[in-house]
Every structure is written in C-alpha cells, then in structure tokens.
Design an enzyme around this catalytic site. Structure first.
Site, PDB file in Angstrom:
ATOM      1  N   ASP A 154       4.316   1.801   3.290  1.00  0.00           N
ATOM      2  CA  ASP A 154       5.044   0.780   4.052  1.00  0.00           C
ATOM      3  C   ASP A 154       4.347   0.541   5.386  1.00  0.00           C
ATOM      4  O   ASP A 154       3.605   1.397   5.878  1.00  0.00           O
ATOM      5  CB  ASP A 154       6.484   1.250   4.323  1.00  0.00           C
ATOM      6  CG  ASP A 154       7.260   1.465   3.043  1.00  0.00           C
ATOM      7  OD1 ASP A 154       6.906   0.832   2.029  1.00  0.00           O
ATOM      8  OD2 ASP A 154       8.204   2.278   3.061  1.00  0.00           O
TER       9      ASP A 154
HETATM   10  N1  URA Z   1       7.967   6.028   0.080  1.00  0.00           N
HETATM   11  C1  URA Z   1       8.432   5.177   1.037  1.00  0.00           C
HETATM   12  O1  URA Z   1       9.622   5.004   1.199  1.00  0.00           O
HETATM   13  N2  URA Z   1       7.530   4.549   1.788  1.00  0.00           N
HETATM   14  C2  URA Z   1       6.199   4.727   1.690  1.00  0.00           C
HETATM   15  O2  URA Z   1       5.432   4.129   2.441  1.00  0.00           O
HETATM   16  C3  URA Z   1       5.736   5.612   0.696  1.00  0.00           C
HETATM   17  C4  URA Z   1       6.637   6.246  -0.101  1.00  0.00           C
END
Ligand code: URA
Length: 238
Positions: A103
C-alpha cells in the site's frame, strides 16, 4: 552474439554511452581478454568483468528496494509518484515491475524485476512463500488473535484467508504477521477484523529475501548472486 556495449547496458548499470566509454578505456575483459571496441560482438555467456569485478549479463534484473511511505507500488501513474521513480532511467527502461504490491503508506521490502516467471512463483499461494510484515496496531494483539489467524480468518466481507502466522512483540502493540498470499490490504483487513486496526505496516521479508538493514527508505540495490540463486530455488509450483 551481442555487441559488448549493449550487453553491458542491458544490465541496467550503465547507459549505452557509459558502456562504450568503459570499453574504450580498456576496463572490460571477456573471458580474461580485454575488449576494446564497443562494436565487438560476444557470446552473452562470456565471463565479463569491469575493473576486475564480475558482471552478470543474465537476461533478468533483480532489485531490492526499501519502499518509503507515499509512493505507489505501480509501474506508472498519471498523477502520483511510483516506486519506479526511485530508479535511474537505464533501469526504468528495462520494464521492471514490483513483485506484489505494498500500500502507499506501507514501507519495507519490495522486489523489482522483469522476470515474470519468478514473480508468479513468489506470489502464488500454491508456492507457500512466506511474506513477513511488522505491524503496529491500535490496542494489543493476544493469543485469541494468534489462534484466529492460525485457523484461517474470514474478513469483514466474508473473504476467507489462508492460515496465517501472528507473533506478538513485547506488550502486543506490535506483531509479526506471516502470510502466504496477498489479498488487497490483507494484513490491515485481518487485524481490523480482530478489532486491532493497523497504524503502521512494514514488510521485512519475502521467502529467503530479507530487507537489507543498510538500505535506507527510498534506496535500492541489485540482489547478490547468492540472493538470486536462493530466490530461483524458492516457490517451485507443484
Ligand atoms: N497487507 C496490507 O494490508 N498492506 C500491504 O501493503 C501489504 C499487506
């Protein structure tokens, strides 16, 4: 057979112009012999060195990046900066892509490559490759959370997750979460389903590859030969 300057620039380490210069300066050896003309054609399997250091001209490039917060894990975006913007133009031109997405606000290990087969093997849940995240949560994780993740949790929308690892750290406000799959926002949604929203998330490792502690956020390096060899042995699909 391929031109020496093209072989060198295909590694992403030097532009074509820089590669020509290295050759003309006599700094490039092929199988122990100096190559002095950038136009000279060589077998791509030749053992190349630049200033005595071996150069790997394998067809794929593998880069470890310490993703900082604020960048998209995408190859391009019309409005927002992406992780590709951290790489020099020679490497960007190679068509590297991130192996799995983090993310925008997640930090940590991101592997970039142009090796689609390896990416598929590392990401497929069938390969059982562990991805380990360090999560900071609101509240504290406990034994109930560990057991729920180990049993295979259902997210708020009913999506079923594969069994996952959870290891509380200290007072439980931080924990290690280990996944073998990568659903959208998975760690955040799993911990939210347990009433422990994630306030910060950082990926530490993917299979045998661990984020180099020497890499500051936003910095990258090529994988070593040993790291590449380990990755190639990882995630063989049944
Ligand atoms: N899980 C998440 O919630 N975000 C990420 O960036 C990676 C795994």
């Amino acid at each position: 057979m391929e031109r020496i300057d093209k072989l060198l620039s295909s590694t992403g380490r030097w532009s074509r112009k820089e590669a020509k210069e290295l050759v003309r300066q006599g700094r490039v050896l092929a199988d122990g012999r100096a190559v002095l003309e950038p136009e000279e054609k060589l077998d791509p399997a030749a053992r190349l060195t630049v200033d005595g250091q071996a150069v790997d001209c394998s067809p794929f490039v593998y880069v470890m990046l310490h993703k900082p917060a604020g960048l998209l894990s995408a190859t391009e975006d019309s409005r927002q900066p992406t992780v590709l913007d951290l790489l020099p133009p020679e490497l960007k031109k190679r068509g590297l892509f991130p192996v799995g997405r983090l993310d925008k606000d997640t930090t940590g290990l991101l592997l970039l490559t142009d090796d689609g087969g390896l990416a598929h093997r590392l990401l497929s849940p069938k390969s059982h490759v562990d991805k380990v995240y360090l999560a900071q949560v609101e509240g504290r994780v406990d034994e109930g959370d560990r057991a729920a993740l180990a049993a295979g949790l259902a997210l708020a929308d009913g999506t079923a997750c594969l069994p996952a690892g959870l290891e509380p750290i200290g007072d439980g406000s931080r924990c290690l979460v280990t996944l073998q799959e990568g659903k959208y926002h998975q760690v955040k949604r799993m911990l939210a389903a347990r009433g422990k929203p994630v306030s910060a998330l950082h990926r530490i490792s993917m299979g045998p590859l661990t984020l180099d502690e020497g890499l500051k956020p936003g910095k990258w390096r090529f994988l070593s030969g040993a790291e590449r060899a380990e990755l190639q042995r990882t995630g063989t699909l049944p």
